[in-house]
Enzyme design. Structure first.
Site, PDB file in Angstrom:
ATOM      1  N   HIS A  28       3.583  13.353   0.742  1.00 37.91           N
ATOM      2  CA  HIS A  28       4.260  14.155  -0.277  1.00 37.91           C
ATOM      3  C   HIS A  28       3.251  14.752  -1.239  1.00 37.91           C
ATOM      4  CE1 HIS A  28       6.700  15.310  -3.734  1.00 37.91           C
ATOM      5  NE2 HIS A  28       7.737  15.327  -2.913  1.00 37.91           N
ATOM      6  N   GLY A  52      17.034  11.650  -9.440  1.00 36.63           N
ATOM      7  CA  GLY A  52      18.288  12.078 -10.045  1.00 36.63           C
ATOM      8  C   GLY A  52      18.920  13.226  -9.280  1.00 36.63           C
ATOM      9  N   ILE A  60       5.827   5.072  -1.561  1.00 36.90           N
ATOM     10  CA  ILE A  60       4.589   5.006  -0.800  1.00 36.90           C
ATOM     11  C   ILE A  60       3.428   4.510  -1.654  1.00 36.90           C
ATOM     12  CG2 ILE A  60       2.914   6.331   0.571  1.00 36.90           C
ATOM     13  CD1 ILE A  60       5.662   6.025   1.903  1.00 36.90           C
TER      14      ILE A  60
END
Length: 268
Positions: free
Chosen positions: A148, A46, A85
């Protein structure tokens, strides 16, 4: 004939250049391989959706909005392919939206595809794809991928990925995360123990966006580049998201095909 579509869903990025080289490149490849289907886009972030709207006047749907739009436009057969991923929080959001529309029964067929790392074979295929971008290395030269990371239980995907890297015979190739275990400081002792003197940093993310540009390759003192240089390593930067890797793109194409063939999630 029924109206058929493929909704390609990614986290998204506000970096225009890497978006073209990764997300758009994969979307285009999907369209080339599945010409009877209309390809649509959705982002799960978002924050990125709002930034693009405010900064660039670009309007991107989230998953639910894109599916609602496709329902209103009369699509009957829809395949939702994630470009995430691993099956973490963002993938859960996609799955929730798909389940919501399954209950609405507005589509005759609605199938969710798996992210990059899901089946055991997916991990091995991903390693083989990345092998093509890993440089030839002398002794003492390592590659460190920046993932990440997440607080989601699926963060364990990174540990399995490291195991598969090792099992595949790739020596001195490591993965660490910017926001989840194992962080960079966890693998530093392994680098020292193995006599590493030179490191090539690569993103293990679809796009080379903010994390890759700043947290990995930036000049700030807390970037991975600066931290490693402070430890007297020679540091090379490979600033390309894995979405540019043709082998990774082909894995996502196969995941779409698995959806169409009726085998999207389970092991073959």
């Amino acid at each position: 004939m029924s109206k058929k579509g493929i909704l390609v869903v990614s986290f998204g990025t506000s970096y225009h250049d890497t978006r073209k080289l990764t997300i758009e490149a994969i979307e285009n490849k999907v369209q080339e391989n599945f010409k009877d289907y209309e390809v649509r886009r959705a982002f799960t972030s978002g924050m990125i959706i709002n930034k693009l709207k405010k900064r660039d006047n670009i309007f991107i749907d989230n998953t639910e909005e894109a599916l609602e739009r496709m329902a209103q436009e009369g699509f009957e057969e829809v395949y939702v392919q994630s470009l995430h991923i691993m099956p973490g929080e963002e993938y859960d959001d996609v799955k929730f939206a798909v389940h919501k529309f399954e209950h609405k029964k507005v589509f005759k067929k609605l199938v969710l595809g798996r992210p990059l790392l899901y089946r055991t074979k997916d991990y091995f295929k991903a390693v083989e794809a990345l092998r093509t971008q890993i440089p030839e290395r002398e002794k003492g030269h390592a590659v460190v991928f920046m993932g990440h990371g997440s607080t989601h239980p699926a963060n364990s995907s990174y540990a399995l990925f490291q195991y598969v890297i090792d099992e595949s015979g790739l020596q001195n190739v490591y993965i660490a995360n910017v926001e989840g275990f194992p962080e960079l400081d966890v693998i530093l002792p392994r680098l020292k123990k193995n006599g590493i003197r030179e490191i090539t940093l690569m993103p293990f993310m679809l796009v080379a966006g903010d994390h890759a540009t700043n947290d990995m390759a930036g000049d700030e003192e807390d970037s991975w580049k600066s931290i490693l240089e402070g430890e007297d390593y020679k540091v090379n930067i490979y600033l390309h998201g894995i979405g540019e890797n043709k082998g990774i793109q082909d894995i996502f194409i196969q995941h779409v095909q698995d959806c169409i063939d009726g085998n999207p999630l389970m092991e073959e």
